[in-house]
Design a protein around this motif. Structure first.
Motif, PDB file in Angstrom:
ATOM      1  N   PRO A  34       0.806  -1.236   0.000  1.00 18.71           N
ATOM      2  CA  PRO A  34       0.000   0.000   0.000  1.00 18.71           C
ATOM      3  C   PRO A  34       0.832   1.277   0.000  1.00 18.71           C
ATOM      4  O   PRO A  34       0.479   2.236  -0.691  1.00 18.71           O
ATOM      5  CB  PRO A  34      -0.810  -0.124   1.300  1.00 18.71           C
ATOM      6  CG  PRO A  34      -0.858  -1.586   1.600  1.00 18.71           C
ATOM      7  CD  PRO A  34       0.413  -2.161   1.063  1.00 18.71           C
ATOM      8  N   SER A  35       1.961   1.304   0.735  1.00 20.05           N
ATOM      9  CA  SER A  35       2.733   2.546   0.778  1.00 20.05           C
ATOM     10  C   SER A  35       3.353   2.846  -0.588  1.00 20.05           C
ATOM     11  O   SER A  35       3.469   4.012  -0.981  1.00 20.05           O
ATOM     12  CB  SER A  35       3.810   2.477   1.861  1.00 20.05           C
ATOM     13  OG  SER A  35       4.801   1.537   1.532  1.00 20.05           O
ATOM     14  N   LEU A  36       3.724   1.806  -1.335  1.00 24.00           N
ATOM     15  CA  LEU A  36       4.278   2.028  -2.678  1.00 24.00           C
ATOM     16  C   LEU A  36       3.180   2.475  -3.640  1.00 24.00           C
ATOM     17  O   LEU A  36       3.402   3.348  -4.488  1.00 24.00           O
ATOM     18  CB  LEU A  36       4.931   0.744  -3.211  1.00 24.00           C
ATOM     19  CG  LEU A  36       6.214   0.279  -2.516  1.00 24.00           C
ATOM     20  CD1 LEU A  36       6.721  -1.015  -3.139  1.00 24.00           C
ATOM     21  CD2 LEU A  36       7.299   1.339  -2.594  1.00 24.00           C
ATOM     22  N   ASP A  37       1.988   1.870  -3.488  1.00 28.33           N
ATOM     23  CA  ASP A  37       0.874   2.262  -4.351  1.00 28.33           C
ATOM     24  C   ASP A  37       0.527   3.733  -4.140  1.00 28.33           C
ATOM     25  O   ASP A  37       0.261   4.471  -5.097  1.00 28.33           O
ATOM     26  CB  ASP A  37      -0.356   1.390  -4.073  1.00 28.33           C
ATOM     27  CG  ASP A  37      -0.101  -0.068  -4.443  1.00 28.33           C
ATOM     28  OD1 ASP A  37       0.850  -0.309  -5.214  1.00 28.33           O
ATOM     29  OD2 ASP A  37      -0.829  -0.950  -3.951  1.00 28.33           O
ATOM     30  N   LEU A  38       0.559   4.151  -2.867  1.00 26.31           N
ATOM     31  CA  LEU A  38       0.258   5.548  -2.549  1.00 26.31           C
ATOM     32  C   LEU A  38       1.294   6.469  -3.185  1.00 26.31           C
ATOM     33  O   LEU A  38       0.971   7.535  -3.728  1.00 26.31           O
ATOM     34  CB  LEU A  38       0.248   5.713  -1.023  1.00 26.31           C
ATOM     35  CG  LEU A  38      -0.391   6.986  -0.490  1.00 26.31           C
ATOM     36  CD1 LEU A  38      -1.859   7.038  -0.881  1.00 26.31           C
ATOM     37  CD2 LEU A  38      -0.238   7.052   1.027  1.00 26.31           C
ATOM     38  N   PHE A  39       2.560   6.034  -3.148  1.00 24.69           N
ATOM     39  CA  PHE A  39       3.646   6.813  -3.749  1.00 24.69           C
ATOM     40  C   PHE A  39       3.407   6.989  -5.245  1.00 24.69           C
ATOM     41  O   PHE A  39       3.520   8.097  -5.772  1.00 24.69           O
ATOM     42  CB  PHE A  39       4.981   6.092  -3.487  1.00 24.69           C
ATOM     43  CG  PHE A  39       6.165   6.731  -4.156  1.00 24.69           C
ATOM     44  CD1 PHE A  39       6.641   7.969  -3.738  1.00 24.69           C
ATOM     45  CD2 PHE A  39       6.821   6.082  -5.197  1.00 24.69           C
ATOM     46  CE1 PHE A  39       7.745   8.548  -4.347  1.00 24.69           C
ATOM     47  CE2 PHE A  39       7.918   6.659  -5.816  1.00 24.69           C
ATOM     48  CZ  PHE A  39       8.381   7.895  -5.392  1.00 24.69           C
ATOM     49  N   THR A  40       3.046   5.885  -5.911  1.00 19.59           N
ATOM     50  CA  THR A  40       2.795   5.947  -7.352  1.00 19.59           C
ATOM     51  C   THR A  40       1.629   6.887  -7.645  1.00 19.59           C
ATOM     52  O   THR A  40       1.665   7.688  -8.577  1.00 19.59           O
ATOM     53  CB  THR A  40       2.495   4.543  -7.899  1.00 19.59           C
ATOM     54  OG1 THR A  40       3.561   3.680  -7.517  1.00 19.59           O
ATOM     55  CG2 THR A  40       2.374   4.544  -9.408  1.00 19.59           C
ATOM     56  N   LYS A  41       0.585   6.814  -6.796  1.00 17.86           N
ATOM     57  CA  LYS A  41      -0.598   7.643  -7.005  1.00 17.86           C
ATOM     58  C   LYS A  41      -0.253   9.131  -6.863  1.00 17.86           C
ATOM     59  O   LYS A  41      -0.679   9.961  -7.654  1.00 17.86           O
ATOM     60  CB  LYS A  41      -1.668   7.251  -5.980  1.00 17.86           C
ATOM     61  CG  LYS A  41      -3.097   7.398  -6.495  1.00 17.86           C
ATOM     62  CD  LYS A  41      -4.088   6.799  -5.532  1.00 17.86           C
ATOM     63  CE  LYS A  41      -5.053   7.862  -5.048  1.00 17.86           C
ATOM     64  NZ  LYS A  41      -5.839   7.428  -3.899  1.00 17.86           N
ATOM     65  N   GLN A  42       0.582   9.438  -5.840  1.00 14.55           N
ATOM     66  CA  GLN A  42       0.864  10.854  -5.580  1.00 14.55           C
ATOM     67  C   GLN A  42       1.897  11.434  -6.538  1.00 14.55           C
ATOM     68  O   GLN A  42       1.890  12.627  -6.807  1.00 14.55           O
ATOM     69  CB  GLN A  42       1.359  11.019  -4.143  1.00 14.55           C
ATOM     70  CG  GLN A  42       0.239  10.815  -3.140  1.00 14.55           C
ATOM     71  CD  GLN A  42       0.671  11.152  -1.731  1.00 14.55           C
ATOM     72  OE1 GLN A  42       1.797  11.574  -1.499  1.00 14.55           O
ATOM     73  NE2 GLN A  42      -0.229  10.954  -0.781  1.00 14.55           N
TER      74      GLN A  42
END
Lengths: 419, 298
Positions: free
Chosen positions: A91-99
């Motif tokens: 999840p933390s990597l997905d959030l990074f990609t999203k932002q």
């Protein structure tokens, strides 16, 4: 370097040729000259920088000004060292990609520092990219070597806002990388003693408990040249950071005395042996024990009263990385308390962001299930994740070794786990 | 000389060129470069330079001869076990396999479809103190017997003992023993057995005088293919071994990756290679052949 023509011809003949006919001698001659070429090459040294400090700073700034975001990040990390869902998402990597729009190619390829160094050293010494933009290396011999050999990209100090706002004192300006020129901490951990209290029948408090004949054949130790020697130095009451070769000798003697009780000198596999019952007591990393306590409530971790090694795994950018700006962006991203909490919640090591404790307390208050509440309360108050400053005095960094000291050190400690 | 005859003379060389290139690029060049590394001195930071420092070999032997000898002993025991287990298997498939031969051979190779490391790791699960093997032994009250035979240690463990390492080696390399023996036995004419029966040989005599001698080339190849990789293996000692089962492969790995001492690692590899080659040639002599390669390819 030797002139290839100076190679003694009789020696070469002896090495490359069996007793032979003239015809075969001619064939072998071709190979021999190839051999001479190779023999003359040697393995090159790392190039040395001759810039002054301010010129070097200007170079670094110039380098970063020229960098562009590529939307891609190749991240090499250790196994089980980031948040993960049951489905295998991070999840933390997905959030990074999203932002940020940066895609992360996350690879759990680092099993230990030495073999990973062995993998990246050949391309780096040839001035080629390793294929990674970001990697996580423990402080110690290999990080020192990477810095010394100019194998790391100096960080852009202007892009470390979250780091300088939220990082704990433990990881700001650390002794192994003054001024955080090359590294930002990923997580830290303590090397202490893990044990099963059902099997020991008592609380353990000291490294000397590893000498208890009651645990004979059920004691696990680490087979390495960092944790094993530095812990042994703590055990004999010496601060490893300031230890002398005479202390090393005593520590090696202590380990030899203890050796008959040892079942095996382990790598990462000690934790399976400890939870599976092959071991009663073992040298252990704090986070491993904390992670396994939920499934095995009899596991305990103790920071021995004589003191213990503390280590930090560090994010760093290898030289010639293809996406340095994307890596830099990520390194500062994880220092937001919210992101740091997502990772710490899963990995249970010492987080570099103390503000995560507040987030865990909030999570505990909002938790609906009592088990979740208890989990977050434990996290927020655990000395293994948030050590108190008073405990730091007992925690020591690894001994920094010069090239010649390293030889003495290895010759004392390697025979203990490899004989 | 006409162009035609020149071409005719060169054609055979042209045809063997790919094989030569293969040998040179993947064997000769690496081995010569390693040989040259073994006599260099230096370190990673300052680079290594060729100084023809041959005492690296003497130092390597002095420091690590225990592990080299241990590897040879483990190699011999595991190879012997492989022969004892593998020969009957090969015999049975060759003479009794009938139409199921290819299925049986496939079953023999089936474990190779799973990674070597995973298979060895699963041995460590099975042999753990509370694993299925020791649990079964305890239930059957066999632990006293096995302790007496030194197969399990006085504390009733198997994992981390030499027995575990040798067992793992035997298991992992068994197909390398079975296949060459099978190939040799496959070629034995059943008519020869009938003929020996006609000449009043008992089954045991027929085996001793006919089948066994005819399968010797297979046994030779099997020993070669098993002993060499077993003696240089390090995975079994890493996963199944304990403090006193370190093999020379483990030492080479540590020297190379942990100490970054490329010369000593290379020297130790060559010492191991030398010892193995000497052993193989002696063995060939004992079996009464002048030419090892003829024997191995017969």
């Amino acid at each position: 370097m030797n002139d290839p023509m100076n190679t003694p011809p009789d020696l070469l003949r002896g090495l490359t040729m069996p007793r032979i006919s003239r015809r075969r001698a001619l064939q072998a001659g071709g190979l021999a000259s190839l051999g001479m070429l190779l023999a003359a090459c040697g393995i090159p040294a790392a190039p040395q920088s001759k810039l002054g400090l301010s010129a070097a700073r200007k170079q670094i700034d110039k380098f970063w000004l020229a960098q562009k975001k590529h939307g891609q990040l190749n991240f090499a990390n250790w196994p089980l060292y980031i948040d993960v869902t049951k489905g295998g998402d991070h999840p933390s990597l997905d959030l990074f990609t999203k932002q940020t729009g940066i895609k992360v190619n996350y690879q759990e390829v680092i099993q230990d520092d030495d073999s990973f160094f062995g993998k990246i050293q050949p391309p780096l010494s040839n001035g080629q990219p390793t294929g990674y933009d970001l990697m996580v290396i423990t402080n110690g011999v290999y990080l020192d070597l990477l810095i010394q050999l100019d194998f790391l990209t100096p960080l852009d100090q202007n892009r470390m806002t979250n780091f300088y706002t939220y990082a704990s004192d433990l990881v700001k300006d650390p002794s192994f990388d003054r001024g955080n020129v090359y590294t930002m901490a990923w997580q830290s951990g303590i090397t202490g003693i893990g044990y099963n209290i059902n099997e020991t029948g008592r609380e353990l408090t000291s490294w000397q408990d590893l000498l208890d004949p009651k645990f004979s054949g059920k004691v696990g130790m680490f087979g390495d040249t960092e944790d094993l020697p530095n812990s042994a130095l703590c055990a004999i009451g010496v601060n490893p950071e300031t230890s002398t070769p005479a202390d090393w000798k005593n520590a090696a003697d202590w380990l030899h005395k203890q050796r008959p009780l040892v079942r095996k000198y382990y790598q990462q596999d000690y934790i399976g042996a400890l939870t599976g019952g092959d071991l009663t007591v073992s040298m252990a990393w704090s986070g491993d024990i904390f992670q396994n306590q939920s499934s095995d409530p009899h596991l305990r971790f103790v920071v021995p009263k004589e003191g213990a090694p503390i280590w930090t795994d560090n994010m760093c950018i290898p030289a010639h990385a293809q996406n340095p700006l994307d890596a830099m962006t990520y390194m500062d991203f994880v220092y937001q308390p919210k992101i740091a909490a997502m990772i710490a919640d899963y990995v249970n090591y010492i987080t570099p962001v103390p503000a995560t404790a507040e987030i865990f307390k909030k999570n505990a208050k909002q938790a609906t299930k009592p088990s979740d509440r208890k989990y977050y309360e434990n996290l927020a108050t655990s000395p293994l994740i948030f050590p108190k400053p008073s405990e730091y005095s007992r925690l020591h960094r690894y001994r920094v070794l010069s090239e010649s000291e390293q030889k003495v050190w290895n010759s004392l400690f390697e025979p203990i786990y490899q004989s | 000389m006409s162009a035609r005859s020149v071409r005719a003379r060169l054609t055979p060389y042209g045809l063997i060129l790919p094989a030569w290139l293969w040998l040179v690029i993947f064997f000769v060049v690496p081995i010569i470069s390693m040989l040259s590394v073994s006599t260099m001195t230096g370190n990673v930071a300052n680079g290594f330079t060729q100084t023809f420092h041959f005492s690296t070999y003497a130092n390597a032997w002095n420091l690590y001869h225990t592990q080299i000898l241990r590897s040879l002993v483990y190699g011999l025991i595991a190879t012997a076990l492989c022969l004892v287990i593998g020969y009957p298997v090969a015999y049975w498939i060759a003479f009794r396999g009938g139409r199921h031969k290819s299925t049986l051979l496939f079953l023999l190779l089936l474990p190779f479809f799973v990674s070597f490391v995973i298979r060895t790791q699963s041995w460590s699960f099975m042999l753990a103190d509370h694993g299925m093997v020791l649990n079964a032994i305890r239930t059957l009250h066999l632990d006293g017997v096995l302790r007496f035979l030194h197969i399990i240690s006085s504390q009733t463990t198997i994992l981390q003992t030499p027995a575990a390492v040798i067992g793992g080696l035997t298991y992992n390399f068994l197909p390398f023993t079975v296949l060459p023996i099978y190939v040799a036995l496959e070629r034995v004419e059943p008519a020869l057995l009938e003929a020996s029966a006609d000449l009043y040989a008992s089954k045991a005599t027929a085996f001793r005088k006919v089948v066994l001698p005819l399968s010797l080339p297979g046994i030779f190849a099997a020993v070669l293919l098993t002993f060499v990789p077993v003696a240089s293996d390090y995975v079994n000692a890493t996963i199944l071994g304990g403090p006193n089962t370190t093999m020379v492969g483990n030492i080479i790995q540590t020297l190379y990756f942990t100490n970054l001492d490329y010369p000593t690692a290379a020297a130790l590899s060559f010492i191991l290679m030398g010892v193995l080659l000497i052993g193989i040639f002696l063995y060939a002599r004992v079996l009464g052949t002048e030419d090892v390669f003829e024997m191995a390819t017969a």
